[in-house]
Design an enzyme around this catalytic site. Structure first.
Site, PDB file in Angstrom:
ATOM      1  N   SER A 308      -4.858  -1.709   6.702  1.00  0.00           N
ATOM      2  CA  SER A 308      -3.242  -2.400   7.256  1.00  0.00           C
ATOM      3  C   SER A 308      -4.077  -3.478   6.916  1.00  0.00           C
ATOM      4  CB  SER A 308      -4.028  -2.018   8.651  1.00  0.00           C
ATOM      5  OG  SER A 308      -2.840  -2.825   9.725  1.00  0.00           O
ATOM      6  N   ASP A 319      -5.169 -10.847  -5.669  1.00  0.00           N
ATOM      7  CA  ASP A 319      -3.743 -11.163  -6.288  1.00  0.00           C
ATOM      8  C   ASP A 319      -3.973 -12.575  -7.287  1.00  0.00           C
ATOM      9  OD1 ASP A 319      -2.245  -8.781  -6.327  1.00  0.00           O
ATOM     10  OD2 ASP A 319      -0.677  -9.623  -5.010  1.00  0.00           O
ATOM     11  N   LYS A 336      -2.475   2.486   4.215  1.00  0.00           N
ATOM     12  CA  LYS A 336      -1.552   1.866   5.262  1.00  0.00           C
ATOM     13  C   LYS A 336      -0.768   0.501   5.184  1.00  0.00           C
ATOM     14  CE  LYS A 336       0.246   1.077   9.743  1.00  0.00           C
ATOM     15  NZ  LYS A 336       0.385   0.401  10.457  1.00  0.00           N
TER      16      LYS A 336
END
Length: 402
Positions: A308, A319, A336
């Site tokens: 999460s 990224d 998740k």
């Protein structure tokens, strides 16, 4: 016990008739105006009321004829109907009765009564994502990835997360028995754990060889950002030249805390995460809003139990190449990546509903089996990870950080 079919059925028959008449009137007006209208418009309304009537009939028959009269209270039956409906959607959507909603709010504040584990559903079984260091579950020796197959000798197969929470939470000092299946050695173990007030720590911090700072973030709670600031300042004062941020076994938490954590490591204006629902117009993008950020070299540790909010942070820093993400070989993070919106209801309870999914700055979804793949993959056996999670040094928290 009186059936609820009487007045309720009469009311919804009247509503049904009024709605049908209204729809017919609208249809007539639109036809006169030369507007084409789907024939299914009326049938959808009819189908809805037909299903409501069936639900009411079932409840009525259960209340009149079910053998155990103590199980047919209207509130209990409706609670079961709501939870069953939401369970068909996904493991994270749920109906929270008023008392459970109060517990949910206590949880996000960082203090509640229970065992000290975070759980999810995997393969239809309750699965421990992580025990929280210092809690009863941690001290009893419950491990990440343990399957809770029984609670108080009752099988938990097919249970929802909320069902488990209701059984695991309780008054401090009371006990609950668990049967655990441990996948890595195929063993089954019984535990009796004494509930306690769970005060969730957020940050553990120390230095390695004086120059490398180490911070472990346990969960994303309301104080996580503030606690992380304290830890970073403490380590800077000790001469830290690089940082290891450990998100292993971090089961996630609050979205705004994940955004604030990323704020500390990314330049101002960078996208951190986007939320996309079924309507593209509802997309929401969260960006770094702070001009000052921590810019020392950084490594981020994850494993298959990082979930999460942890995955939001790992995905954003990966990224942008801001941190090297290191994790176990042949493993990704938990996966998740869905958003639950908590919608308060008129009875003091709430609807917890999955309304969107998280996407990294490069548009990657982390939901389900996708997760975040580490940049550097190392051979780590699950038993080693569990021993590391149980290590005493991770239970040491500097006074100036806590």
């Amino acid at each position: 016990m009186k059936s609820i079919s009487g007045s309720f059925l009469k009311e919804h028959k009247v509503m049904k008739r009024h709605l049908a008449n209204s729809l017919k009137l609208v249809l007539l007006i639109l036809v006169l105006m030369g507007t084409s209208i789907p024939v299914s418009a009326l049938s959808e309304a009819e189908q809805y009321f037909e299903q409501v009537r069936i639900l009411n009939d079932v409840i009525s028959e259960v209340q009149k004829k079910y053998v155990d009269t103590d199980k047919v209270k209207t509130a209990d039956l409706m609670k079961g109907a709501l939870q069953g409906m939401l369970k068909e959607l996904d493991p994270h959507s749920n109906y929270l009765p008023p008392q459970d909603y109060d517990k949910f709010k206590d949880d996000t504040r960082g203090t509640f009564g229970g065992l000290g584990i975070t759980i999810d559903i995997r393969d239809n079984w309750l699965t421990v994502v992580s025990p929280i260091p210092g809690t009863p579950a941690f001290k009893a020796g419950i491990h990440a990835n343990d399957k809770i197959i029984k609670i108080e000798n009752e099988s938990t197969e097919g249970w929802s997360i909320q069902q488990a929470v209701e059984r695991l939470r309780g008054e401090p000092g009371t006990q609950v028995s668990l049967t655990i299946f441990r996948p890595f050695d195929q063993s089954q173990k019984d535990f009796t754990v004494t509930r306690d007030i769970i005060r969730v720590p957020n940050v553990y911090a120390y230095t390695i060889d004086d120059k490398i700072g180490y911070i472990r973030l346990i969960e994303f709670k309301q104080t996580s950002s503030e606690d992380l600031d304290k830890a970073l300042n403490l380590l800077k004062d000790k001469g830290m030249e690089s940082l290891i941020l450990d998100l292993r076994f971090d089961s996630g938490g609050l979205l705004d805390m994940a955004v604030e954590v990323c704020d500390k490591f990314l330049p101002e204006g960078k996208e951190i995460v986007s939320i996309r629902g079924r309507d593209e117009k509802t997309e929401r993008v969260f960006k770094d809003e702070k001009s000052n950020h921590f810019d020392l070299p950084m490594v981020l540790l994850v494993n298959q139990f990082s979930a999460s909010a942890s995955e939001i942070v790992a995905g954003a820093l990966q990224d942008y190449g801001r941190a090297v993400v290191v994790g176990p070989k042949d493993k990704r993070t938990f996966g998740k990546g869905s958003v639950q919106t908590v919608i308060p209801l008129i009875n003091g309870g709430a609807l917890k509903l999955t309304t969107a999914k998280y996407y990294t700055p490069k548009g990657r979804s982390i939901q389900d089996i996708k997760g975040i793949e580490p940049d550097i993959k190392v051979d780590v056996d699950d038993r080693y990870q569990i021993r590391l999670n149980q290590a005493d040094r991770l239970a040491w928290l500097p006074e100036s950080v806590g």
